[in-house]
Structures are given as C-alpha cells and as structure tokens.
Motif scaffolding. Structure first.
Motif, PDB file in Angstrom:
ATOM      1  N   PRO A  16     -17.440  15.360  36.877  1.00  0.00           N
ATOM      2  CA  PRO A  16     -17.634  16.074  38.083  1.00  0.00           C
ATOM      3  C   PRO A  16     -19.237  15.464  38.354  1.00  0.00           C
ATOM      4  O   PRO A  16     -19.844  14.750  37.668  1.00  0.00           O
ATOM      5  N   PRO A  17     -19.460  15.669  39.749  1.00  0.00           N
ATOM      6  CA  PRO A  17     -20.714  15.416  40.208  1.00  0.00           C
ATOM      7  C   PRO A  17     -21.883  15.877  39.319  1.00  0.00           C
ATOM      8  O   PRO A  17     -21.931  17.019  38.996  1.00  0.00           O
ATOM      9  N   GLY A  18     -22.969  15.037  39.108  1.00  0.00           N
ATOM     10  CA  GLY A  18     -23.967  15.120  38.288  1.00  0.00           C
ATOM     11  C   GLY A  18     -23.801  14.984  36.916  1.00  0.00           C
ATOM     12  O   GLY A  18     -24.822  15.185  36.090  1.00  0.00           O
ATOM     13  N   PHE A  19     -22.658  14.676  36.277  1.00  0.00           N
ATOM     14  CA  PHE A  19     -22.609  14.428  34.933  1.00  0.00           C
ATOM     15  C   PHE A  19     -22.718  12.948  34.489  1.00  0.00           C
ATOM     16  O   PHE A  19     -22.254  12.162  35.176  1.00  0.00           O
ATOM     17  N   ALA A  20     -23.402  12.607  33.576  1.00  0.00           N
ATOM     18  CA  ALA A  20     -23.598  11.392  32.831  1.00  0.00           C
ATOM     19  C   ALA A  20     -22.139  10.690  32.298  1.00  0.00           C
ATOM     20  O   ALA A  20     -21.130  11.694  32.112  1.00  0.00           O
ATOM     21  N   HIS A  21     -22.042   9.567  32.675  1.00  0.00           N
ATOM     22  CA  HIS A  21     -20.769   9.054  32.098  1.00  0.00           C
ATOM     23  C   HIS A  21     -20.997   7.440  32.032  1.00  0.00           C
ATOM     24  O   HIS A  21     -21.976   6.727  32.599  1.00  0.00           O
ATOM     25  N   GLY A  22     -20.119   7.076  31.080  1.00  0.00           N
ATOM     26  CA  GLY A  22     -20.281   5.386  30.726  1.00  0.00           C
ATOM     27  C   GLY A  22     -19.115   4.870  30.647  1.00  0.00           C
ATOM     28  O   GLY A  22     -17.999   5.526  30.115  1.00  0.00           O
ATOM     29  N   PHE A  23     -19.043   3.561  30.575  1.00  0.00           N
ATOM     30  CA  PHE A  23     -17.626   2.910  30.297  1.00  0.00           C
ATOM     31  C   PHE A  23     -17.986   1.297  29.496  1.00  0.00           C
ATOM     32  O   PHE A  23     -19.318   0.981  29.779  1.00  0.00           O
ATOM     33  N   LEU A  24     -17.166   1.070  28.781  1.00  0.00           N
ATOM     34  CA  LEU A  24     -17.219   0.047  28.116  1.00  0.00           C
ATOM     35  C   LEU A  24     -16.010  -1.003  28.242  1.00  0.00           C
ATOM     36  O   LEU A  24     -14.811  -0.353  28.193  1.00  0.00           O
ATOM     37  N   THR A  25     -15.972  -1.982  28.735  1.00  0.00           N
ATOM     38  CA  THR A  25     -14.639  -2.970  28.788  1.00  0.00           C
ATOM     39  C   THR A  25     -14.688  -3.831  27.630  1.00  0.00           C
ATOM     40  O   THR A  25     -15.453  -4.094  26.935  1.00  0.00           O
ATOM     41  N   LEU A  26     -13.428  -3.700  27.171  1.00  0.00           N
ATOM     42  CA  LEU A  26     -12.819  -4.410  25.817  1.00  0.00           C
ATOM     43  C   LEU A  26     -12.501  -5.714  26.226  1.00  0.00           C
ATOM     44  O   LEU A  26     -11.713  -6.557  25.276  1.00  0.00           O
ATOM     45  N   THR A  27     -12.194  -6.093  27.358  1.00  0.00           N
ATOM     46  CA  THR A  27     -11.563  -7.233  27.616  1.00  0.00           C
ATOM     47  C   THR A  27     -12.480  -8.067  28.479  1.00  0.00           C
ATOM     48  O   THR A  27     -13.785  -7.751  28.989  1.00  0.00           O
ATOM     49  N   ASP A  28     -12.111  -9.362  28.725  1.00  0.00           N
ATOM     50  CA  ASP A  28     -13.064 -10.298  29.431  1.00  0.00           C
ATOM     51  C   ASP A  28     -13.309 -10.177  31.037  1.00  0.00           C
ATOM     52  O   ASP A  28     -14.194 -10.316  31.590  1.00  0.00           O
ATOM     53  N   VAL A  29     -12.301  -9.400  31.527  1.00  0.00           N
ATOM     54  CA  VAL A  29     -12.312  -9.160  32.996  1.00  0.00           C
ATOM     55  C   VAL A  29     -11.694  -7.640  33.108  1.00  0.00           C
ATOM     56  O   VAL A  29     -10.747  -7.409  32.388  1.00  0.00           O
ATOM     57  N   ALA A  30     -12.175  -7.089  33.861  1.00  0.00           N
ATOM     58  CA  ALA A  30     -11.912  -5.516  34.122  1.00  0.00           C
ATOM     59  C   ALA A  30     -12.453  -5.305  35.582  1.00  0.00           C
ATOM     60  O   ALA A  30     -13.429  -5.533  36.097  1.00  0.00           O
ATOM     61  N   ASP A  31     -11.476  -4.272  36.337  1.00  0.00           N
ATOM     62  CA  ASP A  31     -11.696  -4.015  37.644  1.00  0.00           C
ATOM     63  C   ASP A  31     -12.013  -2.355  37.298  1.00  0.00           C
ATOM     64  O   ASP A  31     -11.313  -1.700  36.669  1.00  0.00           O
ATOM     65  N   PHE A  32     -13.081  -1.989  38.016  1.00  0.00           N
ATOM     66  CA  PHE A  32     -13.608  -0.617  37.733  1.00  0.00           C
ATOM     67  C   PHE A  32     -13.868   0.006  39.006  1.00  0.00           C
ATOM     68  O   PHE A  32     -14.839  -0.607  39.558  1.00  0.00           O
ATOM     69  N   GLU A  33     -13.317   1.028  39.478  1.00  0.00           N
ATOM     70  CA  GLU A  33     -13.360   1.680  40.842  1.00  0.00           C
ATOM     71  C   GLU A  33     -13.944   3.084  40.630  1.00  0.00           C
ATOM     72  O   GLU A  33     -13.491   3.775  39.692  1.00  0.00           O
ATOM     73  N   TYR A  34     -14.934   3.362  41.745  1.00  0.00           N
ATOM     74  CA  TYR A  34     -15.265   4.736  41.771  1.00  0.00           C
ATOM     75  C   TYR A  34     -14.531   5.516  42.946  1.00  0.00           C
ATOM     76  O   TYR A  34     -14.701   4.990  43.924  1.00  0.00           O
ATOM     77  N   LYS A  35     -14.268   6.811  42.699  1.00  0.00           N
ATOM     78  CA  LYS A  35     -14.086   7.634  43.841  1.00  0.00           C
ATOM     79  C   LYS A  35     -15.181   8.747  43.990  1.00  0.00           C
ATOM     80  O   LYS A  35     -15.250   9.382  42.990  1.00  0.00           O
ATOM     81  N   CYS A  36     -15.937   8.787  45.111  1.00  0.00           N
ATOM     82  CA  CYS A  36     -17.063   9.690  45.029  1.00  0.00           C
ATOM     83  C   CYS A  36     -16.727  10.872  45.992  1.00  0.00           C
ATOM     84  O   CYS A  36     -15.794  10.637  47.026  1.00  0.00           O
ATOM     85  N   THR A  37     -17.436  11.850  45.514  1.00  0.00           N
ATOM     86  CA  THR A  37     -17.347  12.989  46.625  1.00  0.00           C
ATOM     87  C   THR A  37     -18.468  12.924  47.825  1.00  0.00           C
ATOM     88  O   THR A  37     -18.457  13.844  48.499  1.00  0.00           O
ATOM     89  N   ASP A  38     -19.251  12.172  47.807  1.00  0.00           N
ATOM     90  CA  ASP A  38     -20.390  12.030  49.078  1.00  0.00           C
ATOM     91  C   ASP A  38     -20.872  10.465  48.952  1.00  0.00           C
ATOM     92  O   ASP A  38     -20.293   9.653  47.966  1.00  0.00           O
TER      93      ASP A  38
END
Length: 82
Positions: free
Chosen positions: A16-38
C-alpha cells in the motif's frame, strides 16, 4: 512478512502507498519493477537501514548484502520519522 518472488512462481506483492518495503535478490541478476499509484516524487522517499535492530527482519542471508548508495546511508527506523 516475506515471500519469495520468482520467474517460476509468478508471484507479485502489493505494498500500500506509504508502507515501508524492501527486497533482497538471491541471484546475480534480477529484474524488479514497481507499479505505482501516482507519479514518482523523490521528496516522499525514505530509506530504512536493512538490519535495523528494532525491526529485526530475518533476511535469508548469512552475510551483509551489497547495498545501493541510497541504502548504504539509510537511517534506523526510529530516526526516519523523527
């Protein structure tokens, strides 16, 4: 809360908007994409240190991760909104 996201399981996660979030990749290569509300506004952005003692997140690693420049200078959770 944590979950594995992969090309194999096709899972996504909604933060949800305003919530903290984090991520960790466990491989050498990763694609990460955000879909945003604004539109992105850097003045709304904060960074919380990945190993904050108060949050006590159990990351699935046995060593310190490689951090982005922004995350390398992140603050403790209690200091982010002080």
């Amino acid at each position: 809360f944590g979950t594995d996201l992969s090309d194999d399981n096709k899972k996504q996660i909604w933060v949800p908007p305003g919530f903290a979030h984090g991520f960790l990749t466990l491989t050498d290569v990763a694609d990460f994409e955000y879909k945003c509300t604004d539109y992105y506004d850097s003045s709304d952005e904060r960074a919380i240190i990945w190993n904050d003692a108060d949050l006590n997140i159990s990351w699935p690693i046995s060593f310190g991760p490689e951090l982005s420049p922004k995350d390398a200078v992140a603050l403790n959770f209690c200091d982010v909104f002080a």
